[in-house]
Design a protein around this motif. Structure first.
Motif, short mmCIF file in Angstrom:
data_model
loop_
_atom_site.label_atom_id
_atom_site.label_comp_id
_atom_site.label_asym_id
_atom_site.label_seq_id
_atom_site.Cartn_x
_atom_site.Cartn_y
_atom_site.Cartn_z
N ASP A 63 36.59 30.89 44.85
CA ASP A 63 35.21 30.43 44.97
C ASP A 63 34.32 31.47 45.66
OD1 ASP A 63 35.81 28.12 43.71
OD2 ASP A 63 35.47 26.79 45.40
N VAL A 64 34.84 32.11 46.68
CA VAL A 64 34.05 33.11 47.39
C VAL A 64 33.75 34.30 46.49
CG1 VAL A 64 34.01 34.70 49.36
CG2 VAL A 64 34.88 32.38 49.66
N LEU A 65 34.74 34.73 45.73
CA LEU A 65 34.52 35.84 44.80
C LEU A 65 33.50 35.45 43.74
CD1 LEU A 65 35.32 38.67 43.75
CD2 LEU A 65 37.13 37.56 42.42
N TYR A 66 33.57 34.22 43.26
CA TYR A 66 32.60 33.76 42.27
C TYR A 66 31.19 33.76 42.83
CZ TYR A 66 30.28 30.83 38.81
OH TYR A 66 29.41 30.36 37.85
N VAL A 74 29.89 43.75 37.32
CA VAL A 74 29.94 42.28 37.26
C VAL A 74 31.07 41.83 36.34
CG1 VAL A 74 28.66 40.20 36.67
CG2 VAL A 74 27.48 42.10 37.77
N ILE A 75 31.26 42.52 35.22
CA ILE A 75 32.37 42.16 34.32
C ILE A 75 33.71 42.32 35.02
CG2 ILE A 75 33.59 42.86 32.22
CD1 ILE A 75 30.90 43.56 30.99
N PHE A 76 33.86 43.39 35.79
CA PHE A 76 35.11 43.62 36.52
C PHE A 76 35.37 42.51 37.52
CE2 PHE A 76 37.33 45.85 40.13
CZ PHE A 76 38.57 45.90 39.52
N GLY A 77 34.33 42.12 38.26
CA GLY A 77 34.49 41.03 39.22
C GLY A 77 34.82 39.71 38.54
N PHE A 78 34.16 39.43 37.42
CA PHE A 78 34.46 38.20 36.69
C PHE A 78 35.86 38.23 36.09
CE2 PHE A 78 29.91 37.04 36.69
CZ PHE A 78 30.03 35.66 36.82
N ALA A 79 36.33 39.41 35.69
CA ALA A 79 37.69 39.51 35.14
C ALA A 79 38.73 39.17 36.21
CB ALA A 79 37.93 40.92 34.60
#
Length: 448
Positions: A273-276, A359-364
């Motif tokens: 959740d924190v990463l999101y 952002v794509i990397f974080g979402f992955a």
């Protein structure tokens, strides 16, 4: 052929029994394709509405509902109302967790979808501070509270709908379908905001344009209710009813007999959740307010990340059926720690392509955990209290992890004017999830 299948075979194509037995479509197994649609429909709507609020809290709510303070302070106050949506989740988790284990998953699915849809429609019609003064933020907080309650009850219902239907050897994949809903909702919400922000002037967006995506959610409500009304109750809950093994006090039983499972199931969620919150919410603030780059660049990053999750979430869910939940989840945690530091370096390049890649990397990294989370969390509880246990774990962890994360992240940046404390905070939350993962139980994959 089991009893349900035999009875269903006696139905004509129009659903009318051909025998004298009083058979209802409710007792017939639902095709997994329809289950997937029903599971995704509600989650998509609810995360569409939730994402709209999250984004607008970072973009305009600070000026519309808290106009008398500094813009960054207004953003913090707007994120405080965001936190209210998480604080109310445990209330929904308790109420609907009890109802889901007592009366079934389907009833909860319909009620929560209706609650979310109505509250989101009303947010789209809400007067601003200039029109009604202090009543505006108070009404916003109330509607946000109702949204949180609905989401707190719906998650477990949607997840159990997927994991309790279909093959039990594909629980990771089946559970991930419910987890696609947030990505689809984020994609639709961000896309709607992208269209509005690129077709109207900033003044018109602040005046009325922000309302349009909320009002469009009515269509998603109608579609979601239509799909969910047509599904059957899950086979496992029907079996509990037939054997008279339905828990009479599921909430009490969770706290008395499954407290360790509750802490483990909640703990694995905190870092996710924190990463999101960092990737889906604060990235908008950082790119548009701190770096002073055009708003569509930030929205393009979130839009691309959400699109990638539509593929990555089920891919990681399926992978967990072969490699095991813990292994895949651990990879997601490790990648998330790297992302917590790397994304800011890419943001600071001020290059749109690197911002989107960040952002794509974080979402992955998030998808590697989120795609497995549904099956991992529900596996911590026995079937009699699975709804209550999963709801409580999801909602209470949501308060600790995601509920205050945007507020903490924004406050850290205001205090230190550096992304390093934020990266350390995200890494620390992921470390909590790693500890909980080590203590979890999971149905590991068996070799073919």
């Amino acid at each position: 052929m089991n009893e349900d299948t035999t009875e269903c075979a006696s139905l004509r194509a129009d659903g009318i029994p051909t025998s004298s037995m009083s058979t209802s479509a409710e007792t017939c197994p639902t095709p997994i394709g329809k289950v997937v649609m029903a599971s995704m429909a509600g989650a998509t709507l609810e995360w569409y509405d939730f994402t709209l609020y999250n984004a607008l809290a970072a973009l305009v709510f600070n000026r519309l509902f808290f106009p008398t303070v500094d813009p960054l302070v207004g953003t913090i106050l707007a994120f405080s109302t965001y936190a209210v949506g998480y604080i109310s989740r445990p209330i929904g988790g308790i109420i609907f967790g009890w109802a889901g284990d007592r009366f079934g998953r389907k009833t909860v699915l319909l009620v929560t979808l209706f609650m979310m849809g109505v509250s989101s429609l009303l947010i789209g019609l809400l007067p601003t501070y200039d029109a009604v003064g202090a009543a505006a933020p108070l009404l916003l907080v109330f509607l946000r509270f109702v949204q949180g309650m609905a989401l707190g009850g719906d998650w477990a219902a949607a997840v159990l709908l997927s994991t309790e239907h279909g093959s039990q050897q594909r629980k990771g994949l089946n559970g991930s379908f419910a987890q696609i809903g947030p990505a689809a909702g984020t994609l639709l919400a961000t896309g709607a905001l992208w269209i509005v922000t690129t077709t109207v002037s900033p003044a018109d967006f602040a005046s009325w344009g922000w309302r349009v995506p909320f009002l469009l959610s009515v269509a998603l409500v109608a579609a979601g209710l239509w799909v969910r009304r047509s599904i059957a109750e899950t086979p496992q809950f029907r079996s509990l009813k037939q054997k008279h093994e339905v828990a009479q006090s599921p909430i009490t039983e969770v706290f008395q007999s499954h407290l360790g499972s509750l802490f483990v199931a909640g703990g694995v969620r905190i870092g996710t959740d924190v990463l999101y919150a960092l990737m889906a919410t604060f990235s908008l603030t950082y790119v548009s307010q701190v770096l002073k780059l055009p708003r569509p660049i930030a929205l393009a990053g979130v839009l691309s990340g959400a699109a990638a999750q539509l593929v990555l979430v089920p891919a990681f869910g399926s992978l967990s059926d072969r490699l095991g939940r813990k292994r895949v989840y651990a990879v997601g945690i490790a990648t998330g720690v790297i992302a917590a530091f790397a994304v800011f370096a890419l943001f600071d390049s001020r290059q749109p392509v690197w911002i989107v890649i960040a952002v794509i990397f974080g979402f992955a990294a998030h998808a590697a955990m989120y795609g497995v989370q549904a099956s991992l969390v529900t596996e911590q509880f026995d079937s009699q209290v699975r709804f209550a246990g999963s709801s409580l774990a999801y909602t209470f962890a949501g308060v600790i992890g995601g509920g205050f994360a945007p507020l903490i992240i924004a406050t850290l940046y205001k205090r230190y004017t550096s992304p390093l404390p934020i990266s350390l905070y995200v890494a620390g939350a992921l470390a909590v999830s790693a500890l909980a993962l080590a203590c979890s139980r999971s149905s590991e994959a068996r070799p073919n």
